[in-house]
Design a protein around this motif. Sequence first.
Motif, mmCIF file in Angstrom:
data_model
loop_
_atom_site.group_PDB
_atom_site.id
_atom_site.type_symbol
_atom_site.label_atom_id
_atom_site.label_comp_id
_atom_site.label_asym_id
_atom_site.label_seq_id
_atom_site.Cartn_x
_atom_site.Cartn_y
_atom_site.Cartn_z
ATOM 1 N N ALA A 178 0.832 -1.201 0.000
ATOM 2 C CA ALA A 178 0.000 0.000 0.000
ATOM 3 C C ALA A 178 0.871 1.256 0.000
ATOM 4 N N ARG A 179 1.949 1.231 0.801
ATOM 5 C CA ARG A 179 2.847 2.386 0.811
ATOM 6 C C ARG A 179 3.532 2.566 -0.540
ATOM 7 N N LEU A 180 3.942 1.447 -1.152
ATOM 8 C CA LEU A 180 4.583 1.539 -2.466
ATOM 9 C C LEU A 180 3.622 2.088 -3.514
ATOM 10 N N GLU A 181 2.361 1.615 -3.465
ATOM 11 C CA GLU A 181 1.379 2.119 -4.422
ATOM 12 C C GLU A 181 1.140 3.607 -4.215
ATOM 13 N N ALA A 182 1.081 4.025 -2.944
ATOM 14 C CA ALA A 182 0.907 5.447 -2.682
ATOM 15 C C ALA A 182 2.109 6.243 -3.197
ATOM 16 N N ALA A 188 3.962 9.393 -9.879
ATOM 17 C CA ALA A 188 3.311 9.619 -11.171
ATOM 18 C C ALA A 188 2.863 11.075 -11.287
ATOM 19 N N GLY A 189 2.309 11.604 -10.180
ATOM 20 C CA GLY A 189 1.921 13.003 -10.197
ATOM 21 C C GLY A 189 3.108 13.933 -10.363
ATOM 22 N N LEU A 190 4.191 13.620 -9.649
ATOM 23 C CA LEU A 190 5.405 14.437 -9.785
ATOM 24 C C LEU A 190 5.979 14.336 -11.186
#
Length: 409
Positions: A178-182, A188-190
Motif C-alpha cells: 500500500a505504501r509503495l502504491e501510494a 506519477a503526479g510528480l
Amino acid sequence: MNDDVGRDGERYLALLLRVVPWVTLPVATVIAVGRPGQDGAERAGTLGLAVLAAGWVYLAYTRVPEDRRRRTLPMAVYLVGLLVLCVVLMGRDQVFLLFTVTGFLHAFELRPWPVGVVGVLATSVVLNTMTIGVPHATLSSLGTYVGVIAVQTASVGLGVALVDRTTEQHRRRKEMIARLEATLAENAGLHAQLLEQAREAGVVDERQRMAGEIHDTLAQGLTGIITQVQAAQRVWHSSDQAREHVDRALALARDSLAEARRSVQALRPRQLEEAHLPEALGDLARQWERDGGVPVRFEVTGDPVTVSPAVEVALFRVAQEALHNVARHAAAARVGLVLSYLTDEVLLDVRDDGRGIDAARDGQQAQGFGLRGMAQRVRSVGGAMEIESSPGEGTAISVRVPAAAVAAP
C-alpha cells in the motif's frame, strides 16, 4: 505468486474456522439424539444444549466482525464459553468431542500467539479429561495424561505460532505494498508535473533560441543592408560605386532570407516528417558534404528504436547546428557524425579536425546563442551535452538523451 498463495491460505483457514462448528455440531447432535434407549426428556435436553452451543457460536463468533475477532479479550471470553458448553455436551454424550475440536481451530484466532497456545492447552485438557477421565494418582496414568496433552498442545500450538507469524508477515507485506502504491501514485503526479515543467521550459528555450537566431543573423543582416544602402545613397552620382554597394546589400538580403528560412524550419524539420532520425541524419550529412565540400563520415551503431518526436527533433537540430558551426568557424578537413543506440540512451557525437575553440579568440562564439541553444534543446528532453575542444585540435560535441522507446507510427 507468494502473495497469492498467502492470500489463498488465509481465505482457506478463515473458511475452515467458520464451517467446522456448523458441520461437527449438527453431526454430533444427530448421533447423540438418535442413540437408542433415551426418553423424550433426555433427547430434548441434548437438543436444547446443542441449540445453546449453536447460538453461542453464531452470536460470539460467526456474526462478530473480523477486527473484533482479532481482539484478545472478546475471543478469550468466547473460547472459555465454548469449552464450558463442550464440557456439558460431552458430559451427556462423548460424541460431542467432534464439536470440541472446534476449540483447537478457534484458538488460532487468539492474539498474540502465546494466548492462542494457552487456548489449545485448555481445549486439550477438556477433550482428554472428558474422554479419558481424571487420571489416577500413579506415574503411568499421570504420564499418559500429561504426555497426550503436551503432544497435542505442542503440535497444534506450533501451527498457531506459524499461522500468526505468516499472518503478520502478510499484513506487513500488504502495508508495504500500500505504501509503495501510494509512493508510485505520488511519483506519477510528480512525473506529470515535471513533464509539464519540461514542456514549458522547452517553449522558453525555443523562444530563446529564436531570439538568438534573430540576434545573430537577421538583425546583423538587416544592419549590414542598411549600411550598404546608405553608402550607395552617398555615392549615387557614381553608378559603378553605387551598384557595388547595392549588390552587397542584395547578397546580404539573400543570406538573411536563407537564415530566416533555416530558423523557421527549426520548429518542424522537413526531414523528420519524411523519415526517422537515422535516415534524416544521413540525408543531412550528404547534403552538408555536397554544399560545403568537406567529407562527412556518418555511422549508426546499435539497434535503432523509434524514440519520441521531441528527442528526434532535439538530436536532429543539434547535428544541424553543430555542422553549421563547423562550416562557419572550424575550417575542418574531415567531420565525423555518429548516432549510437544503447540500451536506455541515444548518443550523438559530432567531431571535426578543425581549428578548435580558442577562448580568447572565439569567446563570443563559445558563449553565443548557437551552443547555448543546443544545450537548452538537449536539456528540454532530459539529456546532457558536453563539448571538448582545444586550439588546433578540433572540436567534439557529445549528446546523451534517454531512449524512451515509443511505438512506431
